[in-house]
Design a protein around this motif. Sequence first.
Motif, short mmCIF file in Angstrom:
data_model
loop_
_atom_site.label_atom_id
_atom_site.label_comp_id
_atom_site.label_asym_id
_atom_site.label_seq_id
_atom_site.Cartn_x
_atom_site.Cartn_y
_atom_site.Cartn_z
N LEU A 1 0.83 -1.21 0.00
CA LEU A 1 0.00 0.00 0.00
C LEU A 1 0.86 1.26 0.00
N ALA A 2 1.96 1.24 0.75
CA ALA A 2 2.81 2.41 0.86
C ALA A 2 3.46 2.79 -0.46
N VAL A 3 3.78 1.79 -1.29
CA VAL A 3 4.50 2.09 -2.54
C VAL A 3 3.56 2.16 -3.74
N THR A 4 2.27 1.96 -3.52
CA THR A 4 1.31 2.05 -4.64
C THR A 4 0.19 3.01 -4.28
N GLU A 5 -0.84 2.52 -3.62
CA GLU A 5 -2.04 3.31 -3.33
C GLU A 5 -1.74 4.61 -2.60
N TRP A 6 -1.00 4.53 -1.52
CA TRP A 6 -0.83 5.70 -0.66
C TRP A 6 0.15 6.71 -1.23
N LEU A 7 1.06 6.25 -2.05
CA LEU A 7 2.02 7.16 -2.65
C LEU A 7 1.32 8.15 -3.57
N ASP A 8 0.33 7.68 -4.29
CA ASP A 8 -0.41 8.52 -5.24
C ASP A 8 -1.65 9.16 -4.63
N HIS A 9 -2.15 8.57 -3.54
CA HIS A 9 -3.42 9.05 -2.97
C HIS A 9 -3.29 9.14 -1.45
N PRO A 10 -2.66 10.19 -0.93
CA PRO A 10 -2.50 10.30 0.52
C PRO A 10 -3.81 10.36 1.27
N ASP A 11 -4.90 10.76 0.61
CA ASP A 11 -6.20 10.77 1.28
C ASP A 11 -6.64 9.35 1.64
N ARG A 12 -6.27 8.38 0.83
CA ARG A 12 -6.60 6.98 1.13
C ARG A 12 -5.80 6.49 2.34
N LYS A 13 -4.56 6.90 2.41
CA LYS A 13 -3.73 6.55 3.57
C LYS A 13 -4.34 7.12 4.84
N GLN A 14 -4.77 8.37 4.77
CA GLN A 14 -5.38 9.01 5.95
C GLN A 14 -6.64 8.26 6.36
N ALA A 15 -7.46 7.88 5.39
CA ALA A 15 -8.70 7.15 5.71
C ALA A 15 -8.38 5.81 6.35
N PHE A 16 -7.36 5.13 5.86
CA PHE A 16 -6.97 3.83 6.42
C PHE A 16 -6.57 3.98 7.88
N PHE A 17 -5.67 4.92 8.17
CA PHE A 17 -5.14 5.01 9.53
C PHE A 17 -6.15 5.56 10.52
N GLN A 18 -7.09 6.37 10.04
CA GLN A 18 -8.14 6.83 10.95
C GLN A 18 -8.96 5.65 11.47
N SER A 19 -9.14 4.63 10.62
CA SER A 19 -9.90 3.45 11.04
C SER A 19 -9.02 2.39 11.67
N TYR A 20 -7.75 2.37 11.29
CA TYR A 20 -6.82 1.38 11.82
C TYR A 20 -6.68 1.51 13.33
N GLY A 21 -6.72 2.75 13.83
CA GLY A 21 -6.83 2.93 15.27
C GLY A 21 -5.58 3.41 15.97
N TRP A 22 -4.44 3.38 15.33
CA TRP A 22 -3.24 3.93 15.94
C TRP A 22 -2.25 4.33 14.85
N ALA A 23 -1.40 5.29 15.23
CA ALA A 23 -0.36 5.75 14.32
C ALA A 23 0.86 4.84 14.44
N LEU A 24 1.65 4.78 13.38
CA LEU A 24 2.86 3.97 13.42
C LEU A 24 3.86 4.55 14.42
N THR A 25 4.57 3.68 15.10
CA THR A 25 5.65 4.12 15.97
C THR A 25 6.84 4.56 15.12
N ASP A 26 7.80 5.22 15.75
CA ASP A 26 9.01 5.63 15.02
C ASP A 26 9.71 4.40 14.44
N ALA A 27 9.77 3.34 15.21
CA ALA A 27 10.42 2.11 14.74
C ALA A 27 9.68 1.53 13.54
N GLU A 28 8.35 1.59 13.56
CA GLU A 28 7.58 1.07 12.44
C GLU A 28 7.79 1.92 11.19
#
Length: 321
Positions: A250-277
């Motif tokens: 997703l990071a190298v395809t969908e989200w690279l071209d459509h950051p709004d989709r990334k935002q929608a995913f993480f809003q539902s995913y429930g937590w932000a990635l840690t620095d290590a992630e």
Amino acid sequence: MPPSPAAADAFASHSSYASHPDREVHGVRQTKPLPTTVQRWAERRTGPVVAVRDASHDWHRSRVWELTGKGGARWYVKVSPSVKFFTRETRAYRHVVPALGHSRAPHLLNSRADDLALLLTAAPGAPAPGLRLTSVEWRAVHSQAGILCARLHEAGELDRADRTEAEGALAAAAGGAEKYLGRAGDRLTGDEQQLVRDYAAQLRRVGPVPLGYIHGDNQPRNWLWSEAGLALCDFERTRPAARVQDLVILAVTEWLDHPDRKQAFFQSYGWALTDAERQALRCLTALDAVNCLAWGPDNGHPDVTARGRRTLDRLMREDRP
């Protein structure tokens, strides 16, 4: 091995697998016949089958068929490409997939180890790439994908063996770099090869990251969209691992071209990635790139090759300006 390309633009019917048009070689339609022994085995559970359709991905080791019964009921038979994939997928359907909820994935009706065969229900929906969705609809798809991925990643406590496998997943990914570099050969320059090696070394040092069960091929071709919402399919790569490994494609395809989709995913995913992630994800995209450049040309998949080249070019621009 990178997954095969996304599904074709049109779908004749709703499918629990990404359906492709019949393949053609020199103008002759090519289909994969369902082995008679496997059909007879399936019919012991489904009753008589009146129609069989090849629903395989466009990859020579993909073997999936849609079965239709007398009353119009549909099922799918999948013959796994290896014992490892068969074992992963049957275990996933029994112990991990139920966490997704009702109608959010096919159900395993039966399995046959002798033939590496699985008999599955037909989940609602069709693969999202073929539905010509609007921007608003794509955001809804990614929003629901975030919910389902969170459920999958948290599908029960890891036992001792699974935790050990998950804890070693990033190191195992880093260890595969040299193999893929060898296969890719001169498709990468010397500087690009060193970049991949540098990221593999960094991946070994990122420190602890959240662990869980991952889908393993988490991308829209395995997301089934319908009025009922989103369902996931194809769990042959499901395994205990670092959760962030499920976000690479997703990071190298969908989200690279459509950051709004990334935002929608993480809003539902429930937590932000840690620095290590976040650091691990960047390293993993470099390994995905060399994997794509090793596998894509050898298997006749220019879109996979292009994915790898695009990622590597971007990393080179950012890291070696």
